[in-house]
Scaffold this motif. Structure first.
Motif, PDB file in Angstrom:
ATOM      1  N   ALA A 186      40.340  28.598  43.888  1.00  0.00           N
ATOM      2  CA  ALA A 186      41.495  27.730  43.625  1.00  0.00           C
ATOM      3  C   ALA A 186      42.724  28.580  43.305  1.00  0.00           C
ATOM      4  N   GLY A 187      42.499  29.642  42.527  1.00  0.00           N
ATOM      5  CA  GLY A 187      43.596  30.535  42.181  1.00  0.00           C
ATOM      6  C   GLY A 187      44.186  31.211  43.414  1.00  0.00           C
ATOM      7  N   GLU A 215      34.224  32.938  42.619  1.00  0.00           N
ATOM      8  CA  GLU A 215      33.842  31.713  41.914  1.00  0.00           C
ATOM      9  C   GLU A 215      34.768  30.584  42.370  1.00  0.00           C
ATOM     10  N   PRO A 216      34.337  29.329  42.190  1.00  0.00           N
ATOM     11  CA  PRO A 216      35.184  28.205  42.626  1.00  0.00           C
ATOM     12  C   PRO A 216      36.597  28.251  42.035  1.00  0.00           C
ATOM     13  N   ASP A 217      36.715  28.611  40.737  1.00  0.00           N
ATOM     14  CA  ASP A 217      38.043  28.629  40.114  1.00  0.00           C
ATOM     15  C   ASP A 217      38.900  29.777  40.657  1.00  0.00           C
ATOM     16  N   TYR A 230      32.258  21.638  50.785  1.00  0.00           N
ATOM     17  CA  TYR A 230      31.691  22.202  49.552  1.00  0.00           C
ATOM     18  C   TYR A 230      31.426  23.697  49.679  1.00  0.00           C
ATOM     19  N   SER A 287      45.218  22.511  34.759  1.00  0.00           N
ATOM     20  CA  SER A 287      44.908  23.047  36.071  1.00  0.00           C
ATOM     21  C   SER A 287      46.023  23.965  36.587  1.00  0.00           C
ATOM     22  N   ALA A 344      34.632  25.465  49.226  1.00  0.00           N
ATOM     23  CA  ALA A 344      35.090  25.440  47.831  1.00  0.00           C
ATOM     24  C   ALA A 344      34.144  26.162  46.884  1.00  0.00           C
ATOM     25  N   GLY A 345      32.909  26.443  47.348  1.00  0.00           N
ATOM     26  CA  GLY A 345      32.003  27.253  46.531  1.00  0.00           C
ATOM     27  C   GLY A 345      31.135  26.486  45.571  1.00  0.00           C
ATOM     28  N   ARG A 346      30.741  25.286  45.951  1.00  0.00           N
ATOM     29  CA  ARG A 346      29.913  24.501  45.040  1.00  0.00           C
ATOM     30  C   ARG A 346      28.496  25.074  44.941  1.00  0.00           C
ATOM     31  N   ALA A 398      46.229  27.150  34.581  1.00  0.00           N
ATOM     32  CA  ALA A 398      45.109  28.052  34.864  1.00  0.00           C
ATOM     33  C   ALA A 398      45.381  28.824  36.158  1.00  0.00           C
ATOM     34  N   ILE A 399      45.900  28.118  37.149  1.00  0.00           N
ATOM     35  CA  ILE A 399      46.181  28.768  38.429  1.00  0.00           C
ATOM     36  C   ILE A 399      47.365  29.733  38.300  1.00  0.00           C
ATOM     37  N   LEU A 445      43.216  27.738  47.366  1.00  0.00           N
ATOM     38  CA  LEU A 445      42.366  26.780  48.070  1.00  0.00           C
ATOM     39  C   LEU A 445      42.273  25.480  47.274  1.00  0.00           C
ATOM     40  N   PHE A 446      42.440  24.364  47.963  1.00  0.00           N
ATOM     41  CA  PHE A 446      42.377  23.069  47.295  1.00  0.00           C
ATOM     42  C   PHE A 446      41.464  22.140  48.076  1.00  0.00           C
ATOM     43  N   LEU A 447      40.595  21.434  47.344  1.00  0.00           N
ATOM     44  CA  LEU A 447      39.730  20.437  47.983  1.00  0.00           C
ATOM     45  C   LEU A 447      40.076  19.052  47.437  1.00  0.00           C
TER      46      LEU A 447
END
Lengths: 263, 486
Positions: free
Chosen positions: A90-91, A85-87, A59, A116, A62-64, A119-120, A94-96
Motif C-alpha cells: 500500500a505504501g 507485506e500488504p501494508d 488478493y 491510513s 495485494a498480498g493476502r 501511515a502511507i 497499490l490500492f485494492l
C-alpha cells in the motif's frame, strides 16, 4: 555501469508486470500461468465467469495471507511485490477496492482515512497531515462522490448501504492517490444511480500516473470507465485480450466460448 | 544532603517513640513480616492518633481470622504474607539513577510512545539530580493547585495529612463504605495502609479542575497499600483521575488498595483509572498482584458515582469497583476496559446494589484477551426490596486475539423487587482476518491495525474518559497488545 543505474525507457514505462503467475488457495491451484503487463495511466479490465480466479488475482496482488504464489513473479514499478507485506505494498502505491468492504465497529470513517493516509505518508517519509489540513483535503474529495460529513463520522462501513460502501472505497482511493488501483467487482450490489456515481467517481480519478485494473463480471461499469485493454480470464489464465469492444462482445455472447478455449 | 539528614533525624525520633523499634531498623524500611508491632511502627512513623491505631489493630485481629478468597478465576502460588515488607519510606534521591542514560531503555521507549514529556519522564524514572528539582517543582505546582482549590474550599491532600489536619472528616468517613471487616485484602489494607489521597468537596462546589496531574507525579512514590477517600458534599462535583500512565517496575508483588467514595445529595463523583502496573514478562515471570477494593456510596438522593477504568497492567487484577445506590434516583455507572496479554489474568467487574427508589445503573464492560491470558467479567446487580422502579443495563463484550486466550462472563443478578428491571447483553468476538487485511491494505501496519480495531471496540468506554486521559489510554491500548499478533 550496471543496468540498475541506467534503465532503458521501455522498462520505466511498465507499471505492473505479472509473469507466469501460479497461485493456490488451501493447496488448490486457482491461477495457472497468468501473464499481464500494464503501463502507467492505463486502464485494463479483467472479465471472467465466476470461479475463474478474478478475486484470487486481486488478493494475490495485494498480498493476502492464504493466497500462496507457487510460481511466477509480480513486478510493481520494477520492484518485486512478493517480497512485501500488504501494508508495504500500500505504501508503494497499490490500492485494492474491496468487493466486500469490511466493517470496523467504533472506528469512524474519518479516523480510518486519516490513520491510513498518515501511515502511507510515513512510509514514504512524508510529514503527517494535521487534523485541519486533513479535513480540508477530505472535503475536496467527498463533494464529487456525494459523501456527507455525517457518513464520515459513522464507523467504517457499519450499517452502510451497498452503495455507501462502494462510494467509501472510491473515497479511500481518492484520498490515498495510488499509482495502481485494483477494483474488485466494484460494480456488484449497486443500483443504476449508485453505479453512475461510483463509475463517474472512478473515471474522475484517471490520470497519466494512475493505472487501474478493473475486475468485473459484467460490462456495465465499463460504460463509465472505458478500458484501454480488456482481458478474459478463464480457468486461471488470460485466454483472450482486446480493446473495449471485447467487453461488449462478451456481454452479448457470454463466456461459454472462452471457458471452452481454456479447458 | 538535606534529605538524608531529615531521614536520619526522623528515624532517631521514631526510636524514641515508646512503640517504635530500636533494633534492626534500616533507615527507611520496617523489618519483614506482619505483626502488631509492625502496625504500631507504621502508625508511629505516621504520627497517627490513638483511634486510628486502634482501628488498624482491630482490622489486623480480624484479618487473622479470615481466609484468602479463592472464588476468582485467577491462579497464583500462595502468598507468604510474612515474607514481605509493609513499610518502606520513599527512596531517597541518593538511590536514583544519575540521568536518563542510566534508566532501562525499554522503560524510556514506553514513555516515548505514550508521549510523556521529558521532564515528567525524569520524575517517573526517579532520576537523581533532576528528581530534586522535580520534587521542588511538583511541590510548587502542588502549592499553586492547593491555593486554587483552597479558594473553593476543596481539600486535596495525602490521607496522612488529612489524618493530621482534618481528623474529624477522616474519622467520620474512613471505613464507612469499605468497613475494616469487608474482605481479606481490604482488611489487610486497613491494618497496614501507608498513604493515599484524600479529597473533600464542600457543599455546592464544582471542583475547578480535574484532580489529576499532581497525583500522577506523586504516584511514582506511592506504596503498595494505598488508601483513598473522596467525599462530595451536597450538590458538589469532582472528577478524579487515578493511576500512572507509565509502567512502574515495582519489586513488590502485592498491591492491595482501597478506595472509598461518598456522594451526598445531588453530588457527583467521576472516578477514572488507568492502571498500567508491571504485568510480568512475556513468559509470565514477575508482575504485580493487583487486589483492589473500590466502592462508592451514593448516600443522598439524586447523587451519582461513575467509575471508568482502563486496566492494562498487572499480572493479576482482582477488582470490582462498586456502587451502593442508597439515595432515591441515585445513579451508578461502570465503564471498563480490561486488556490482558501474555500470561496476565484479570477478574474484574462491578457490583451495583440498588437500595433506593428509581435508582439506575449502567455497566459497559469491554474485555480484550490476547496471548495466553484469561479475562473474566464478574458482576453483581442486586435489586433490594425497597428499590421500586430501579433499572439496570449491562453490556459485556469480549474480544479475543489469537486462539490461546480465554474470555469469561459471569453475571450475577438478584432481584427482590418486582418493579425493578434488569437487562444484560453479552457478546464475544474475534478480530477477524478480514479486518486486519483491510487495514493493512490501507497501509496500516499490523500492530497499529490491532490497536485501531481494539480502540474501536472500546470506544464507548474511552469516550467516558476526560479528553487528555483518553489520548494516553488509546496509546496504551496499542502498547499493551504489542506482540499479540503475527
Amino acid at each position: 555501469m550496471s543496468i540498475a543505474d541506467h534503465q532503458p525507457e521501455e522498462f520505466v514505462k511498465i507499471m505492473l508486470e505479472i509473469k507466469d503467475l501460479h497461485a493456490s488457495v488451501d493447496g488448490k491451484p486457482i491461477l495457472k500461468g497468468l501473464d499481464l503487463t500494464m503501463g502507467p495511466g492505463e486502464v485494463h479490465a479483467i472479465m471472467g465467469p465466476n470461479g475463474s480466479g478474478k478475486s484470487t488475482l486481486s488478493y494475490v496482488i495485494a498480498g493476502r495471507d492464504g493466497y500462496e504464489v507457487t510460481e511466477g513473479s509480480i513486478l510493481f514499478n520494477g520492484r518485486d511485490l512478493m517480497e512485501m507485506e500488504p501494508d508495504e505494498r500500500a505504501g508503494e502505491g497499490l490500492f485494492l477496492a474491496f468487493q466486500y468492504p469490511v466493517e470496523i465497529p467504533g472506528v469512524s470513517t474519518m479516523n480510518f482515512l486519516k490513520t491510513s493516509l498518515n501511515a502511507i505518508r510515513a512510509y514514504r517519509g512524508e510529514d503527517e497531515l494535521d487534523a485541519m489540513e486533513f479535513l480540508k483535503f477530505v472535503r475536496e474529495q467527498t463533494a464529487t462522490l456525494n459523501i456527507t460529513d455525517e457518513l464520515l463520522k459513522r464507523a467504517v462501513n457499519v450499517g452502510f448501504s451497498g452503495g455507501e460502501k462502494k462510494r467509501n472505497e472510491v473515497l479511500q482511493m481518492a484520498v490515498l492517490r495510488p499509482s495502481l488501483a485494483v477494483l474488485d467487482e466494484t460494480d456488484s450490489g449497486l443500483d443504476v444511480d449508485a453505479l453512475k456515481i461510483v463509475g463517474e467517481g472512478v473515471t474522475g480519478l484517471r490520470s497519466p500516473e494512475r493505472s487501474m485494473l478493473v475486475i468485473t463480471h459484467y460490462q456495465r461499469l465499463l460504460d463509465y470507465v472505458i478500458p484501454d485493454r480488456v482481458h478474459v480470464l478463464a480457468d486461471g489464465r488470460i485466454v483472450a485480450s482486446g480493446d473495449a469492444d471485447l467487453a461488449r462482445e462478451l456481454e452479448e455472447k457470454g463466456y461459454a466460448g472462452f471457458s471452452k478455449a481454456a479447458a | 544532603m538535606a534529605v538524608t539528614q531529615e531521614t536520619v533525624q526522623t528515624v532517631q525520633e521514631v526510636e524514641k517513640y515508646k512503640y517504635g523499634f530500636v533494633t534492626d531498623i534500616d533507615t527507611d524500611t520496617a523489618p519483614k513480616g506482619l505483626n502488631e508491632d509492625i502496625i504500631r511502627f507504621i502508625s508511629a512513623r505516621k504520627e497517627e492518633p490513638q483511634w486510628l491505631l486502634d482501628w488498624r489493630l482491630k482490622a489486623y485481629a480480624h484479618w487473622l481470622t479470615m481466609e484468602e478468597p479463592d472464588w476468582a478465576k485467577v491462579g497464583y502460588p500462595p502468598i507468604d504474607y510474612q515474607d514481605a515488607y509493609y513499610y518502606s519510606a520513599p527512596k531517597s534521591a541518593e538511590d536514583g539513577p544519575e540521568s536518563l542514560d542510566d534508566v532501562d531503555p525499554e522503560l524510556l521507549a514506553t514513555y516515548e510512545k505514550l508521549g510523556i514529556p521529558l521532564h515528567e519522564q525524569e520524575v517517573l524514572a526517579g532520576v537523581k539530580n533532576v528528581a530534586v528539582d522535580a520534587v521542588f517543582d511538583s511541590v510548587s505546582v502542588a502549592t499553586t493547585f492547593k491555593e486554587t482549590l483552597a479558594a473553593h474550599g476543596v481539600i486535596f491532600c495525602s490521607i496522612s495529612e488529612a489524618v493530621k489536619d482534618h481528623p474529624e472528616l477522616v474519622k467520620e468517613y474512613l471505613g464507612s463504605v469499605v468497613p475494616y471487616s469487608d474482605n481479606f485484602f481490604a482488611t489487610l489494607n486497613c491494618a497496614v495502609f501507608t498513604d493515599g489521597s484524600f479529597v473533600y468537596i464542600p457543599k455546592g462546589v464544582r471542583c475547578p479542575m480535574e484532580l489529576s496531574t499532581y497525583f500522577r507525579i506523586n504516584a511514582a512514590n506511592t506504596g503498595q497499600f494505598e488508601r483513598t477517600l473522596i467525599i462530595a458534599d451536597e450538590g458538589s462535583y469532582v472528577s478524579y483521575l487515578e493511576g500512572c500512565t507509565a509502567p512502574m517496575r515495582d519489586e513488590n508483588q502485592l498491591h492491595a488498595a482501597v478506595v472509598e467514595l461518598v456522594a451526598h445529595k445531588d453530588a457527583e463523583i467521576k472516578y477514572s483509572t488507568v492502571q498500567n502496573w508491571y504485568p510480568g514478562d512475556e513468559n509470565g515471570v514477575g508482575g504485580i498482584y493487583n487486589f483492589v477494593t473500590k466502592r462508592g456510596a451514593c448516600r443522598g438522593d439524586d447523587s451519582k458515582i461513575s467509575w471508568t477504568q482502563v486496566e492494562t497492567g498487572s499480572a493479576i487484577t482482582w477488582k470490582y469497583p462498586s456502587c451502593i445506590l442508597q439515595g432515591d434516583r441515585s445513579v451508578g455507572e461502570f465503564y471498563s476496559i480490561a486488556i490482558t496479554n501474555n500470561f496476565q489474568q484479570a477478574d474484574t467487574g462491578t457490583k451495583m446494589i440498588h437500595l433506593g427508589k428509581d435508582t439506575k445503573s449502567r455497566i459497559i464492560s469491554k474485555g480484550i484477551s490476547a496471548g495466553k491470558s484469561q479475562a473474566t467479567y464478574r458482576g453483581l446487580v442486586k435489586m433490594m426490596p425497597n428499590a421500586s422502579g430501579a433499572r439496570n443495563y449491562s453490556q459485556c463484550d469480549s474480544l479475543l486475539i489469537g486462539s490461546e486466550c480465554g474470555a469469561h462472563t459471569v453475571p450475577y443478578i438478584e432481584s427482590r423487587n418486582r418493579s425493578a428491571q434488569v437487562e444484560h447483553e453479552a457478546t464475544t468476538s474475534k478480530i477477524s482476518d478480514d479486518q486486519l487485511f483491510y487495514c493493512r491494505q490501507r497501509g496500516i501496519g499490523e500492530e497499529e491495525a490491532v490497536a485501531l480495531i481494539v480502540n474501536g471496540f472500546c470506544r464507548e468506554v474511552l469516550q467516558e474518559l476526560p479528553m487528555e486521559f483518553a489520548v494516553e489510554a488509546q496509546k496504551l491500548v496499542g502498547i499493551s497488545l504489542e506482540g499479540s499478533v503475527g
